[in-house]
Design an enzyme around this catalytic site. Structure first.
Site, PDB file in Angstrom:
ATOM      1  N   SER A  29       0.837  -1.211   0.000  1.00 38.91           N
ATOM      2  CA  SER A  29       0.000   0.000   0.000  1.00 38.91           C
ATOM      3  C   SER A  29       0.864   1.250   0.000  1.00 38.91           C
ATOM      4  O   SER A  29       0.582   2.220  -0.707  1.00 38.91           O
ATOM      5  CB  SER A  29      -0.883   0.040   1.253  1.00 38.91           C
ATOM      6  OG  SER A  29      -1.891  -0.910   1.177  1.00 38.91           O
ATOM      7  N   ASP A 320      -7.095  -7.669   4.801  1.00 40.64           N
ATOM      8  CA  ASP A 320      -6.233  -8.475   3.925  1.00 40.64           C
ATOM      9  C   ASP A 320      -5.678  -9.713   4.631  1.00 40.64           C
ATOM     10  O   ASP A 320      -5.122 -10.605   3.977  1.00 40.64           O
ATOM     11  CB  ASP A 320      -5.072  -7.625   3.377  1.00 40.64           C
ATOM     12  CG  ASP A 320      -5.566  -6.579   2.377  1.00 40.64           C
ATOM     13  OD1 ASP A 320      -6.707  -6.713   1.886  1.00 40.64           O
ATOM     14  OD2 ASP A 320      -4.816  -5.629   2.088  1.00 40.64           O
TER      15      ASP A 320
HETATM   16  C1  S3P Z   1      -5.728  -1.047   0.061  1.00 38.79           C
HETATM   17  C2  S3P Z   1      -6.949  -0.946   0.678  1.00 38.79           C
HETATM   18  C3  S3P Z   1      -7.813  -2.108   0.949  1.00 38.79           C
HETATM   19  C4  S3P Z   1      -7.010  -3.388   0.878  1.00 38.79           C
HETATM   20  C5  S3P Z   1      -6.161  -3.464  -0.353  1.00 38.79           C
HETATM   21  C6  S3P Z   1      -5.151  -2.331  -0.354  1.00 38.79           C
HETATM   22  C7  S3P Z   1      -4.961   0.187  -0.183  1.00 38.79           C
HETATM   23  O1  S3P Z   1      -8.834  -2.154  -0.033  1.00 38.79           O
HETATM   24  O2  S3P Z   1      -7.876  -4.495   0.949  1.00 38.79           O
HETATM   25  O3  S3P Z   1      -5.462  -4.684  -0.408  1.00 38.79           O
HETATM   26  O4  S3P Z   1      -3.758   0.125  -0.476  1.00 38.79           O
HETATM   27  O5  S3P Z   1      -5.573   1.260  -0.066  1.00 38.79           O
HETATM   28  P1  S3P Z   1     -10.201  -1.302   0.104  1.00 38.79           P
HETATM   29  O6  S3P Z   1      -9.860   0.141  -0.009  1.00 38.79           O
HETATM   30  O7  S3P Z   1     -11.046  -1.757  -1.053  1.00 38.79           O
HETATM   31  O8  S3P Z   1     -10.785  -1.648   1.422  1.00 38.79           O
END
Ligand code: S3P
Length: 432
Positions: A29, A320
């Site tokens: 992220s 996750d």
């Molecule tokens: C992420 C946010 C999450 C997560 C994804 C990465 C991010 O998704 O599940 O693996 O980097 O902002 P959502 O924003 O759909 O909850």
């Protein structure tokens, strides 16, 4: 471990305990956001511990196609930021592979550019929901085209002058929040995003580091228009979501003692450690440094786990890690109930279904529910044949299940682990 076909892999049960010190790869992220915020800043940014995995390389290539010079070196990246309005019209549509973060965050960045850009993904990404970003970004002044009224990719974004909005999201989603925060930097007036439960706040942390003008409220963030961001040097913590697979492996194999080093400890990401502790896990966490993101070491020791309940309020802080927590629940004794996790059906695959089907195929008793599941833990996984469904986290969770199983696990279609953790199988091998 030995390969049986090019894309399937047999994972043998572990014979000895896991002992050692391990540093996971850089946070996914934060790697995406580091690239994007550096591109929006003026001048050079330089960062280390970037995750050089397929997903993040999609963001690199997309930004390069938009005219941002980026050099990816060994474990370090240099970005020559073009500023808030220096992006160029690409010559063709931009392919962003399997990466939902790239498609959603870049849609926010592009909403504010006077360009017309198409972002397309692979089959899985083009089937994931996009209305969640399209609606608020349209309200801000951008326009979108795509299948079913821009419900899915490929998405064509026509950016334009934006106005600030107040957006009350029904979901907690860091991708939606971040898309709006990026658009808001160049909007006229303030943009406020309110969430029912706080989602991961890495964009906020980088905005703070780059001195963007914004304020935090209780469950809200307000971004003020920003005239300029300036390039910086920084480092990315290691990915706690990648560490999670090995933490669960160490907790549930006998005679194990694992130290995970210099891993991100942002509280919006550490929910799974709290759940594991509630299940009886012996885990010590030590904060080593807190720069713009907290970072530290995690020590974990073989533990007997018992079942638990994971409910809606906790979900955004461990979304996750739910697949690997489902493996931990199968290896615990007693029932684990997961509720309020319907968002898991919108990931790279429907992770409630992929995990329930796979656990059943390995002899685990599971009841699938619309918003989660009930796992009847017997501290035992028989093993068998399972599928990744093209999803990296399902594949890696299955590998750990195989490691902990009685007979081993054959996983079909393992190439997808490269989206977030290209060295996963080598690291697993090194620990066995
Ligand atoms: C992420 C946010 C999450 C997560 C994804 C990465 C991010 O998704 O599940 O693996 O980097 O902002 P959502 O924003 O759909 O909850």
């Amino acid at each position: 471990m030995n390969d049986s076909t090019a894309t399937s892999k047999f994972i043998e049960p572990i014979e000895t305990g896991i002992r050692g010190v391990f540093t996971p790869p850089g946070d996914k992220s934060i790697s995406h956001r580091a690239l994007i915020v550096s591109a929006l800043a003026k001048g050079f940014s330089h960062f280390t511990n970037f995750l050089e995995a397929e997903d993040c390389m999609c963001t690199v290539k997309a930004l390069q196609a938009l005219g941002v010079p980026i050099k990816v070196g060994v474990n370090e990246v240099e970005v020559r930021g073009v500023g808030l309005d220096g992006f160029q019209q690409p010559s063709e549509e931009i392919y962003v592979g399997n990466s939902g973060t790239t498609m959603r965050l870049l849609s926010g960045l592009l909403a504010a550019q006077p360009l017309e850009v198409t972002l397309s993904g692979d089959e899985s990404l083009n089937s994931r929901p996009m209305r969640r970003i399209v609606e608020p970004l349209t309200e801000m002044g951008a326009s979108f085209e795509g299948p079913d009224g821009a419900s899915h990719g490929p998405l064509t974004i026509k950016g334009g002058p934006l106005k600030g909005i107040e957006f009350k999201n029904e979901l907690s989603s860091a991708q939606v929040k971040s898309a709006l925060m990026l658009a808001a930097l160049s909007a006229k007036g303030d943009t406020t995003i309110v969430e029912p439960i706080e989602s991961r706040d890495h964009t906020e942390k980088l905005f703070e580091l780059f001195r963007a003008d914004f304020e935090l409220g209780r469950k809200s963030v307000t971004v003020h228009p920003t005239s300029k961001l300036i390039g910086l040097d920084f480092s990315i913590p290691s990915d706690i979501s990648s560490a999670a697979f090995f933490i669960v492996a160490a907790l549930l194999s006998e005679d194990s003692y694992l130290t995970v080093r210099r891993v991100g400890l942002n509280p919006t990401r550490t929910g799974f450690l709290e759940v594991l502790k509630n299940m009886g896990a012996k885990i010590d966490v030590r904060l080593v440094e807190s720069n713009y993101e907290p970072m530290g070491d995690i020590k974990c020791f073989s533990s007997s786990l018992k079942g638990t309940t994971i409910t809606g309020r906790m979900i955004p802080r461990l979304i996750d890690e739910l697949p690997i927590l489902m493996v931990a629940a199968a290896m615990a004794s007693g029932e684990t109930v997961i509720k309020g996790a319907e968002e898991l059906r919108n990931k790279e695959t429907d992770r409630i279904k992929s995990m329930c089907d796979n656990l059943k195929a390995m002899g685990v008793e599971v009841t699938e529910k619309e918003d989660g599941c009930i796992i009847h833990g017997r501290a035992f996984i028989r093993g068998g044949k399972v599928k990744s469904y093209g999803d990296h986290r399902t594949a890696m969770s299955m590998a750990i299940a195989g490691f902990l199983s009685q007979d081993g696990v054959e996983i079909e279609d393992i190439d997808c682990v490269a989206t977030s953790y290209p060295g996963f199988f080598e690291d697993l091998e090194a620990m066995s």
